[in-house]
Write an enzyme that holds these catalytic residues in place. Structure first.
Site, PDB file in Angstrom:
ATOM      1  N   ASN A 184       0.839  -1.195   0.000  1.00 44.78           N
ATOM      2  CA  ASN A 184       0.000   0.000   0.000  1.00 44.78           C
ATOM      3  C   ASN A 184       0.882   1.256   0.000  1.00 44.78           C
ATOM      4  O   ASN A 184       2.064   1.200   0.347  1.00 44.78           O
ATOM      5  CB  ASN A 184      -0.904  -0.030   1.236  1.00 44.78           C
ATOM      6  N   ASN A 186       1.440   3.609   1.908  1.00 46.36           N
ATOM      7  CA  ASN A 186       2.136   4.047   3.123  1.00 46.36           C
ATOM      8  C   ASN A 186       3.149   3.032   3.637  1.00 46.36           C
ATOM      9  O   ASN A 186       3.796   3.273   4.650  1.00 46.36           O
ATOM     10  CB  ASN A 186       1.127   4.367   4.231  1.00 46.36           C
ATOM     11  N   LYS A 187       3.299   1.891   2.958  1.00 39.87           N
ATOM     12  CA  LYS A 187       4.194   0.845   3.447  1.00 39.87           C
ATOM     13  C   LYS A 187       5.650   1.143   3.088  1.00 39.87           C
ATOM     14  O   LYS A 187       5.951   2.087   2.363  1.00 39.87           O
ATOM     15  CB  LYS A 187       3.772  -0.516   2.897  1.00 39.87           C
ATOM     16  N   ILE A 188       6.562   0.305   3.595  1.00 41.18           N
ATOM     17  CA  ILE A 188       7.991   0.620   3.480  1.00 41.18           C
ATOM     18  C   ILE A 188       8.449   0.642   2.025  1.00 41.18           C
ATOM     19  O   ILE A 188       9.321   1.420   1.649  1.00 41.18           O
ATOM     20  CB  ILE A 188       8.839  -0.334   4.345  1.00 41.18           C
TER      21      ILE A 188
END
Length: 367
Positions: A184, A186-188
């Site tokens: 997604n 916002n993930k790393i």
């Protein structure tokens, strides 16, 4: 005049992602099939030490894992109480019953002791357990797997937030029968939207079939079972390839951000240390407010300064949608929800921006 908006964990993209997308557009592979998907899966597979099936979200991967486990109507599925609602939603998709178990205070993840107590006392052994590695901090996954094996429970690791985290050098997501990661925004690392299922070669073959509408592969279009539109797009995989090349640097930066917050704010916020053998990617810097102050007061104060922060996930057993589900444990998740805050942790966060966040938090507590 407000400061420039500081987001919680925005994507960090650049020329490499643009070049990757441009190359894919030039080839015409704008579909849920193509060489970029294959290449991205190969990258991930070598990293997590398992077969990987690229999908359109982490939630799709969780759902597919439950289907591959054979979860049916009326089955029980254990879910850690401190996690995102998707972990419980997918259980309801299959008309199964989620059993929520409280956290332990070392990592904030599911408590193995409570798990043992429940399994010793229940009349119906659960079909599976979903174990989240919350905010990138690994759960006590070795212990959980040991207990699950004893009772014949299938383990699904929700490593949506934990790509790059390890336990005794082994990647999370590779301990259980299935693993799930999320890409997604916002993930790393991100593919805009996307996820992946970590599994055996046999389960990947079956999962791919289900994720592509259970297509029978001939011209009769006679589908023998229900399938799903869960496959990742080749276009998004192109973003993933570029992002994956930056993963080690992103982890280094996330951990640097955590260390800076901890050094500056430990007087006000209690941050979770890594237990022996555990390495966290520190996806989000998360901590518990030490003083008797409403966490939302701090969140609102930061918002006035154009700084995004977030409280901890609401315990699943308190959600209206899951109010009838059994719950095992005490108040630990509730206490974390009341005191927990996640601070801006994006890999593109500048040193000046982080210093501003720290300054505003100190002003809040020292007022």
């Amino acid at each position: 005049m407000k400061n420039e908006r500081i987001y919680l964990s925005p994507p960090n993209t650049g020329k490499e992602e643009v070049d990757g997308l441009s190359g894919i557009m030039d080839t015409g592979w704008v579909a849920p099939v193509g060489p970029a998907i294959d290449a991205f899966e190969t990258q991930l597979s070598s990293y997590v030490d398992g077969e990987v099936l690229a999908l359109n979200s982490g939630t799709s991967a969780l759902h597919l894992a439950l289907i591959l486990c054979g979860v049916k109507d009326g089955d029980h599925v254990i879910v850690g109480n401190h996690t995102f609602a998707a972990c419980a939603n997918v259980v309801l998709y299959e008309r199964a019953i989620p059993i929520f178990i409280d956290s332990e205070n070392t990592t904030g993840n599911i408590d193995p002791d409570l798990l043992v107590e429940y399994l010793q006392s229940t009349d119906q052994i659960p079909k599976a357990i979903i174990v989240t590695h919350i905010y990138g901090m690994p759960a006590q996954i070795e212990r959980v797997c040991e207990v699950a094996k004893k009772y014949g429970v299938i383990v699904i690791e929700d490593a949506a937030e934990a790509l790059g985290s390890t336990v005794n050098g082994k990647p999370v997501g590779s301990f259980g029968d299935f693993g799930v990661v999320s890409f997604n925004g916002n993930k790393i690392i991100t593919t805009s939207s996307g996820g992946a299922l970590i599994c055996t070669p046999e389960m990947k073959k079956r999962g791919l079939h289900l994720a592509t509408q259970a297509n029978v592969g001939d011209h009769r279009y006679d589908h023998k079972e229900a399938g799903y539109n869960y496959r990742m797009s080749n276009v998004l995989a192109g973003i993933g390839i570029a992002q994956f090349s930056k993963l080690d640097e992103f982890i280094r930066r996330k951990r640097e951000i955590f260390d800076t917050y901890k050094e500056a704010l430990s007087e006000y916020i209690s941050f979770t240390d890594e237990p022996k053998g555990i390495f966290s990617n520190r996806w989000l810097t998360a901590g518990l407010i030490r003083e008797n102050i409403e966490v939302m007061d701090l969140i609102y104060r930061l918002e006035k300064e154009n700084i995004e922060s977030r409280r901890f996930w609401k315990p699943l057993h308190l959600h209206s949608a899951f109010s009838e589900a059994p719950y095992v444990g005490g108040r630990l998740c509730e206490d974390m929800y009341e005191k927990g805050i996640c601070l801006p942790s994006g890999t593109g966060l500048s040193y000046q921006q982080q210093e501003l966040v720290i300054e505003k938090i100190k002003q809040f507590f020292d007022q």
